[in-house]
Design a protein around this motif. Sequence first.
Motif, PDB file in Angstrom:
ATOM      1  N   UNK A   1      46.253  37.597  19.623  1.00 18.87           N
ATOM      2  CA  UNK A   1      44.929  37.022  19.880  1.00 18.87           C
ATOM      3  C   UNK A   1      43.879  38.112  20.083  1.00 18.87           C
ATOM      4  N   UNK A   2      44.254  39.207  20.739  1.00 17.62           N
ATOM      5  CA  UNK A   2      43.305  40.306  20.927  1.00 17.62           C
ATOM      6  C   UNK A   2      42.947  40.957  19.593  1.00 17.62           C
ATOM      7  N   UNK A   3      43.944  41.187  18.737  1.00 16.58           N
ATOM      8  CA  UNK A   3      43.669  41.789  17.424  1.00 16.58           C
ATOM      9  C   UNK A   3      42.824  40.839  16.573  1.00 16.58           C
ATOM     10  N   UNK A   4      43.097  39.537  16.659  1.00 13.67           N
ATOM     11  CA  UNK A   4      42.283  38.570  15.925  1.00 13.67           C
ATOM     12  C   UNK A   4      40.827  38.623  16.385  1.00 13.67           C
TER      13      UNK A   4
ATOM     14  N   UNK B   1      37.825  34.010   8.859  1.00 15.18           N
ATOM     15  CA  UNK B   1      38.883  34.152   7.856  1.00 15.18           C
ATOM     16  C   UNK B   1      38.725  35.484   7.141  1.00 15.18           C
ATOM     17  N   UNK B   2      39.838  36.093   6.825  1.00 18.22           N
ATOM     18  CA  UNK B   2      39.838  37.451   6.299  1.00 18.22           C
ATOM     19  C   UNK B   2      40.669  37.515   5.021  1.00 18.22           C
ATOM     20  N   UNK B   3      40.361  38.485   4.205  1.00 14.24           N
ATOM     21  CA  UNK B   3      41.110  38.718   2.973  1.00 14.24           C
ATOM     22  C   UNK B   3      42.315  39.603   3.287  1.00 14.24           C
ATOM     23  N   UNK B   4      43.507  39.008   3.214  1.00 13.00           N
ATOM     24  CA  UNK B   4      44.734  39.713   3.591  1.00 13.00           C
ATOM     25  C   UNK B   4      45.599  40.037   2.372  1.00 13.00           C
ATOM     26  N   UNK B   5      45.084  39.820   1.157  1.00 12.93           N
ATOM     27  CA  UNK B   5      45.919  39.983  -0.035  1.00 12.93           C
ATOM     28  C   UNK B   5      46.387  41.425  -0.186  1.00 12.93           C
ATOM     29  N   UNK B   6      45.485  42.399   0.020  1.00 11.78           N
ATOM     30  CA  UNK B   6      45.864  43.796  -0.172  1.00 11.78           C
ATOM     31  C   UNK B   6      46.901  44.238   0.855  1.00 11.78           C
ATOM     32  N   UNK B   7      46.746  43.801   2.082  1.00 13.59           N
ATOM     33  CA  UNK B   7      47.698  44.174   3.139  1.00 13.59           C
ATOM     34  C   UNK B   7      49.062  43.543   2.880  1.00 13.59           C
ATOM     35  N   UNK B   8      49.068  42.264   2.475  1.00  7.69           N
ATOM     36  CA  UNK B   8      50.338  41.608   2.176  1.00  7.69           C
ATOM     37  C   UNK B   8      51.048  42.279   1.000  1.00  7.69           C
ATOM     38  N   UNK B   9      50.280  42.694   0.010  1.00  5.91           N
ATOM     39  CA  UNK B   9      50.894  43.376  -1.134  1.00  5.91           C
ATOM     40  C   UNK B   9      51.468  44.721  -0.726  1.00  5.91           C
TER      41      UNK B   9
ATOM     42  N   UNK C   1      35.627  35.706  -2.154  1.00  3.78           N
ATOM     43  CA  UNK C   1      35.319  36.407  -0.912  1.00  3.78           C
ATOM     44  C   UNK C   1      35.184  37.899  -1.161  1.00  3.78           C
ATOM     45  N   UNK C   2      36.025  38.419  -2.031  1.00  4.48           N
ATOM     46  CA  UNK C   2      35.937  39.849  -2.331  1.00  4.48           C
ATOM     47  C   UNK C   2      34.658  40.196  -3.089  1.00  4.48           C
ATOM     48  N   UNK C   3      34.069  39.209  -3.794  1.00  6.32           N
ATOM     49  CA  UNK C   3      32.829  39.466  -4.520  1.00  6.32           C
ATOM     50  C   UNK C   3      31.593  39.314  -3.646  1.00  6.32           C
TER      51      UNK C   3
ATOM     52  N   UNK D   1      32.616  33.441   3.272  1.00  6.91           N
ATOM     53  CA  UNK D   1      34.017  33.027   3.423  1.00  6.91           C
ATOM     54  C   UNK D   1      34.137  31.670   4.082  1.00  6.91           C
ATOM     55  N   UNK D   2      34.844  30.757   3.429  1.00  8.41           N
ATOM     56  CA  UNK D   2      35.152  29.444   3.964  1.00  8.41           C
ATOM     57  C   UNK D   2      36.668  29.340   4.116  1.00  8.41           C
ATOM     58  N   UNK D   3      37.168  28.888   5.251  1.00  6.29           N
ATOM     59  CA  UNK D   3      38.628  28.881   5.458  1.00  6.29           C
ATOM     60  C   UNK D   3      39.321  27.853   4.574  1.00  6.29           C
TER      61      UNK D   3
END
Length: 899
Positions: A165-168, A179-187, A593-595, A599-601
């Motif tokens: 929760x603190x990191x969020x 909401x955040x773009x997590x695609x690069x981190x997940x990859x 979102x990257x463009x 951002x909408x969840x």
Amino acid sequence: MKQSCLYIWATKVIAVFTRNRISNAAAAGGSGRVRAGVGPANSGSVPRGSRDVPVPAQRDSGSVPLDPGPASVPGRLSALSMSQNTCCQIWADTQKELDAMLQREREEFQEPQEDPEEVMKMLATAYVQYLAILRKLDEAHAPLIHQQKRAAVRQALDGVMGRILEIKGEMVALEKCECHSMAAVLKELQRVPEDIEIPIPKYFIQENLGILQYREKYLHEILLNAGLIEQEVVTAMTLEEAIRVIQVAERARQGRARAAFMRRIFLEEKRQSRTQEQQTKSPDEAATCIQKVWRGHRQRKETERLREEEMIFLGMSLPPELEVMISLQKTNVLEGEFQERANYSFTHELRAAEGPHIKETFQEEITQCFLECRHVTGRFPDYPLEKAGGSKAIIVEKHPEEIVEELAAKKAQAEAQKNEKDKKKKEAKEPASEKKPEVEKPVVDEGWKMAPSNFLLMLEEGSSQYQVFWENRDNKADFLQDHDPELIRAGERGEVEEEIRVQVDEVMQEKLLRVKEAVDGETGPGQVKAVKEKVSKAAVKKKVSELEKDLTPGRSIDSLYQQLAEERLLIQVKNVNLSDYMGYYDCLGTLLRETGAQPMPSIPEVRQLVALYGILPLGSQTVHENAPLVKSLLLAGPAGVGKKMLVHAICTEAGANLFSLTPSNTVNYSGKEGLIMLLHMILKVGKELQPSVVWIGDTERIYSKGATKGEDEVNFKRLARLLPQFLRTLKPKDRVLLVGTTRRPFDANVGPFCKVYQKIILISKPDYLTRFALWKHYILQGGGTLTKLLNLNCLAHMSDGYTQGHIVEVVHTVLTELRLLQMARKPLRTVEFVTSLARHDPVYNEEEAAFQAWYGKTPLGKAWLAEHHARLAAPGGNKQGTHPSLPEPRLTAPVAARD
């Protein structure tokens, strides 16, 4: 020799294979689920007494049965022991990962960072890794039996939840969006999107299941007695059906009786034929027959004994002495449920054995502190108040020279402050023309730095405790999973010391007064009285809120609970899990979102936000008290997107009560005083029976811009002035959450509306993949059959713009009882669902644009817009996230949205 070595090698291989198989089966034992309901379902809702309870999954025919007799208990306990070893191994592996994460945080997060993209990547990586650790800790915690091990894993579990929760919070403050773009981190971490789903610990429900079931049964009885719900009607059997059942049973009985009669005749004839044959046998043949029977019996007994010895040798059975010990256990809840044991306590033993020594040590330390203070200051100090800690404030492990240095430093600081005040007074008296212009100091940007954490110390303490007590512990020797007396004594020793310290404070305070009177000539604790007078005056000056006063002093919690239930202010919770809110990740939304689009969840991100801000803090008292406090939550979106379902999911997953505030059920509490009484009753019951959720449906009506219609609406709008006071009454220890739902937030005044709701989650309509899954799920759930004539792909395309509620309503309209009976000769067709769907109005683009425009006026939306415009205005702004060919995000509604 070779044969014996080969036999030993084969035996070891079989033992290892058997252990692994039993361990894997025991570890997967908690996957099954069973309903344990109390009371019938009514009004379309399922009582929370029927919440999911983890139980062992069904085994195959060759494994141990679920309810065997006494002969199979050793096998079950052997599998249980293997399961406990597996849990301890998972805990050990996870603890190593947690230690590595803590070491990484000490190295990276404590140093200032200048690049925001690098900071975001670092936070997202830690977020994903902490989620994996949380999932493994919950997997290890759920089946554990050893109570002290459960407490240690629970501490790590709560610490990891709080750290997530603190990191969020840091990620939201950095990117100005939820909401955040997590695609690069997940990859980079080689993870899938499902790995960032928030796991909800099972102990939220598991450890309070009995209380929740009793409370749900009690609420059901109240509603039934008040006539608010109807008893489930039991359909009586007709006379013809009863006669047919009796005929079938009687014919079956006659058939079984005739079969038994024929069997007796057959056995009698067979016995007569054998008797005639035996009369012709000689004595030698008769003796041989008896020898065969006896030798067979003896060999079977010997084979059974050898087999039992082999099973004990392989570790698949227990020795007889252990079976006797197991039979003496009082409680033994197997396979997935923790074992309830007696509350072992060594308080009396510690008080008798170590009490005198602790008391003598306290008195010596306090006396030594008094003497050192008199040697330094020239007089005995005043005894501290109990609120200040008593003797804890006196006993400090410092040298007298350090005390002198601290006193000198305090004196120098006081003189410096006095000189500064005198200087300011002189400057104020000088004319303005004589003042010299101040030179502005350059502001040094130190970069981003992680805020202090309330959970890192908890995790480090848990890690050190694990290394001391549990890391090198032999879990195989502790087959009974019994308690550790030394750990219990260490925990209770602090309580005994606190009790003795209070007694010592009373004695030493009187002794200090006598010594002061004899040595210094002081006749009473003057300073203590002065401090008490100051405290009492300050307490009198403090203004008490109207909601904090006890307006119902003579009423019990049960009576208030019953009154709220009878007035429909306390409602039943539908048994809906958060995972039932179906939806998949929107890859197109990630690309947009990257463009640089707003951002909408997506639906999975909505599930994550609801779990982070609603379920986790409500489920854990430790997390709620130390994590960033969220008192209110707003779910905004078009009608039918599942806002009400998410409210019930929060209550189901956290085991919370649900209070509902609507204009219809607040009629009995008219005026300001009536609403204050209503909120007071909800607060009193909600705090006592926490966790609790206070739900306000169509909350935009409280803050509506236009004129109110009707007396109920006028009374409902009075809540606008009381809700801020209601939220100020909530403290970190109170697990009470205010949840509002709205389908027209743009009809409310944005300023006061957003001040009440701390977190806002905007829910959009489902995408193509989610619609495809919804059509398939609800058609199969309704009893339909999928054929080539039913094109789900076409349905998903045709239902673009429609919500989840529209799809569910269409499926229920088409799949009637008559249509299900005709399905064998008339399969389902796509046109049936399309025709029914055409009768509903979709969510038009104008309404969706109105929602986005309203969200841009919220505090978080304004912050994102300001940062977005600053990024565009910066040199090379298009390279930092906005595609040059895309227009700037539109945040104003072109036309009014539909009703």
